[in-house]
Design an enzyme around this catalytic site. Structure first.
Site, PDB file in Angstrom:
ATOM      1  CG  ASP A  16      -2.064  -0.739   1.293  1.00  0.00           C
ATOM      2  OD1 ASP A  16      -2.026  -1.967  -0.018  1.00  0.00           O
ATOM      3  OD2 ASP A  16      -2.859  -0.938   2.072  1.00  0.00           O
ATOM      4  CG  HIS A  73       2.248  -0.045   4.401  1.00  0.00           C
ATOM      5  ND1 HIS A  73       2.303  -0.896   5.385  1.00  0.00           N
ATOM      6  CD2 HIS A  73       1.114   0.726   4.112  1.00  0.00           C
ATOM      7  CE1 HIS A  73       1.211  -0.766   5.924  1.00  0.00           C
ATOM      8  NE2 HIS A  73       0.300   0.127   5.210  1.00  0.00           N
TER       9      HIS A  73
END
Length: 229
Positions: free
Chosen positions: A45, A189
């Site tokens: 993400d 991430h």
């Protein structure tokens, strides 16, 4: 005044709390993990990021792993060459809003406008329009559930707090190897620029994955894109 407050609380429970319990809690209307499969999916993400995304892509290529990137539309617009590389190397691109802001604090029409804008940006770069969507922090409102029929909403089953520098790569590696199993959707991430994250945290994630990918290969676990899970 108390009646107004009560009505407001009832409204918010329907608009925020119930969608949260249905999706994040019960997994209704979203994909959290896939049962009865020999595969698992790594998802990343908040990117793309000009420093960490290329390093992550190099590592994925080294281990012949395909992943899913839920990208922020404004960053895709700023770094189109990274979106092009992600696509060219066979990874799946999904949406993560145009800006990294919770759906709980944006109006439904703003959310939909931002998603359309983000999808158009990515489509112009890759030739493919994204259909997978992960809302920031996994938070949906009631109208999201009712109106987002064109998107497949993805949550996760494993999260290891890799947005924080605390514990370094050892924490991430240990938690991943302890918790992940076949069928999982793993949340990580490739950018640390969002609120509450540490800017250098993705380096810990990349270092941890070097050993995690080797161990998963020894376990004969196949890592695939969300659409292949």
């Amino acid at each position: 005044m108390s009646k107004i407050l009560l009505l407001l609380l009832v409204f918010l429970s329907f608009y925020w709390l119930i969608p949260f319990l249905l999706t994040a809690g019960a997994g209704i209307g979203v994909l959290k993990r896939k049962e009865n499969t020999e595969k698992l999916a790594f998802t990343f993400d908040d990117g793309p990021n000009p420093i960490y995304t290329p390093m992550l892509l190099d590592l994925l290529k080294q281990h012949n792993i395909k992943a899913t990137f839920f990208v922020v539309g404004s960053k895709a617009e700023k770094y189109p060459e990274l979106i092009g590389r992600i696509h060219a190397e066979g990874h799946l691109i999904g949406l993560h809003n145009y800006v990294h802001k919770s759906n709980w604090v944006m109006s439904p029409w703003t959310i939909h406008r931002h998603l359309r804008k983000s999808a158009t940006i990515i489509e112009k770069i890759t030739g493919e329009r994204p259909v997978y969507y992960r809302p920031p922090w996994g938070l949906l409102n009631l109208l999201d559930l009712l109106l987002m029929k064109q998107y497949k909403i993805i949550h996760w089953s494993v999260m290891v707090e890799d947005w924080s520098d605390k514990g370094g790569s050892e924490k991430i590696e240990k938690r991943l190897l302890r918790n992940i199993k076949k069928g999982d959707v793993v949340l990580l991430h490739d950018c640390g620029e969002t609120i509450g994250a540490d800017n250098s945290a993705p380096m810990n994630t990349i270092n941890a994955l070097k050993n995690v990918f080797k161990e998963l290969s020894n376990r004969s676990v196949s890592c695939v894109r969300i659409d292949e899970l």
